[in-house]
Design an enzyme around this catalytic site. Sequence first.
Site, mmCIF file in Angstrom:
data_model
loop_
_atom_site.group_PDB
_atom_site.id
_atom_site.type_symbol
_atom_site.label_atom_id
_atom_site.label_comp_id
_atom_site.label_asym_id
_atom_site.label_seq_id
_atom_site.Cartn_x
_atom_site.Cartn_y
_atom_site.Cartn_z
ATOM 1 N N ASP A 80 15.458 -3.368 1.759
ATOM 2 C CA ASP A 80 15.503 -4.098 0.505
ATOM 3 C C ASP A 80 15.289 -5.560 0.837
ATOM 4 O O ASP A 80 15.723 -6.030 1.901
ATOM 5 C CB ASP A 80 16.845 -3.896 -0.218
ATOM 6 C CG ASP A 80 16.784 -4.381 -1.662
ATOM 7 O OD1 ASP A 80 15.757 -4.167 -2.325
ATOM 8 O OD2 ASP A 80 17.766 -4.985 -2.130
ATOM 9 N N SER A 81 14.596 -6.248 -0.042
ATOM 10 C CA SER A 81 14.314 -7.649 0.244
ATOM 11 C C SER A 81 14.281 -8.456 -1.034
ATOM 12 O O SER A 81 14.224 -7.905 -2.139
ATOM 13 C CB SER A 81 12.990 -7.774 1.002
ATOM 14 O OG SER A 81 11.964 -7.136 0.290
ATOM 15 N N ARG A 117 10.451 -8.871 6.871
ATOM 16 C CA ARG A 117 10.478 -7.432 7.181
ATOM 17 C C ARG A 117 10.105 -7.205 8.643
ATOM 18 O O ARG A 117 10.686 -6.361 9.326
ATOM 19 C CB ARG A 117 9.529 -6.686 6.247
ATOM 20 C CG ARG A 117 9.636 -5.171 6.377
ATOM 21 C CD ARG A 117 8.738 -4.464 5.395
ATOM 22 N NE ARG A 117 9.253 -4.555 4.049
ATOM 23 C CZ ARG A 117 8.498 -4.669 2.958
ATOM 24 N NH1 ARG A 117 7.193 -4.713 3.060
ATOM 25 N NH2 ARG A 117 9.046 -4.732 1.767
ATOM 26 N N SER A 134 10.507 4.915 0.761
ATOM 27 C CA SER A 134 9.624 4.242 -0.182
ATOM 28 C C SER A 134 8.523 5.212 -0.573
ATOM 29 O O SER A 134 8.143 6.066 0.223
ATOM 30 C CB SER A 134 9.002 2.995 0.472
ATOM 31 O OG SER A 134 7.998 2.459 -0.361
ATOM 32 N N GLY A 135 8.029 5.069 -1.782
ATOM 33 C CA GLY A 135 6.909 5.890 -2.225
ATOM 34 C C GLY A 135 5.594 5.145 -2.067
ATOM 35 O O GLY A 135 4.526 5.681 -2.345
ATOM 36 N N ASN A 136 5.674 3.898 -1.600
ATOM 37 C CA ASN A 136 4.494 3.037 -1.465
ATOM 38 C C ASN A 136 3.883 3.233 -0.078
ATOM 39 O O ASN A 136 4.444 2.801 0.920
ATOM 40 C CB ASN A 136 4.935 1.581 -1.678
ATOM 41 C CG ASN A 136 3.801 0.590 -1.558
ATOM 42 O OD1 ASN A 136 2.802 0.833 -0.889
ATOM 43 N ND2 ASN A 136 3.962 -0.537 -2.214
ATOM 44 N N LYS A 165 3.351 0.128 2.117
ATOM 45 C CA LYS A 165 4.602 -0.367 2.696
ATOM 46 C C LYS A 165 5.034 0.519 3.869
ATOM 47 O O LYS A 165 5.471 0.032 4.902
ATOM 48 C CB LYS A 165 5.685 -0.383 1.611
ATOM 49 C CG LYS A 165 7.024 -0.938 2.054
ATOM 50 C CD LYS A 165 7.957 -0.985 0.856
ATOM 51 C CE LYS A 165 9.351 -1.388 1.237
ATOM 52 N NZ LYS A 165 10.266 -1.390 0.086
ATOM 53 N N GLU A 201 17.947 4.442 -7.777
ATOM 54 C CA GLU A 201 18.252 3.223 -8.522
ATOM 55 C C GLU A 201 18.984 2.238 -7.610
ATOM 56 O O GLU A 201 19.911 2.610 -6.897
ATOM 57 C CB GLU A 201 19.129 3.567 -9.731
ATOM 58 C CG GLU A 201 19.036 2.535 -10.817
ATOM 59 C CD GLU A 201 19.831 2.919 -12.064
ATOM 60 O OE1 GLU A 201 20.292 1.999 -12.745
ATOM 61 O OE2 GLU A 201 19.988 4.131 -12.311
#
Length: 194
Positions: A69-70, A176, A10-12, A15, A40
Amino acid sequence: MNLPVLTIASGNQRKVSEISEMLDVLSLKVQKQPDYLNVEETGNTYFENALLKAKAAALETKTWALGDDSGLEVDILDGRPGIYSARYAKNNAEKIKKLINELSDSPYRSARFISCMVLCDSSGNLVKDTTGICWGEILKNPKYPNGEFESIFWVKEANCVYGELSQSQLSKLGSRGKAAKIMSPYLKKEIGLI
């Protein structure tokens, strides 16, 4: 001593920090994926999307990688929006409006947040996948303004909406958090921390 590295796909940064805390792995260097990496989500399931992300991050960084993924599944909508939760409408306000309109005045508002986590080794091979589910129901109006689905998803156990859960509640009750709790011992064992 060089600590083993785990890349969160993730780039967040928020998160990444949240997942790192949920995994409870102190003797591990946790990093986010490279900023240029954009995977993608072309899978048909949460697992497939999480695997796409974890595999790409592992191959790019040559480290252990964890993808997730959620989505939100509403029972009376046959599980929609599901894996398309992020693409359900063009922005959060539109998503909430669309969901509330679709449910209309239905008394059947049960729903669940589902999160799937996938761990890949540094060669991109699947090592373990886990799933966490948080059960709740959809409110008729958001509990607070400018929120995401979390602002209309009521978690009965916590007596608040998902977006109001504290960090410790997220780890215990959140989808999560539940997936991370199952993943944590496998991760520690595979990386050689225990």
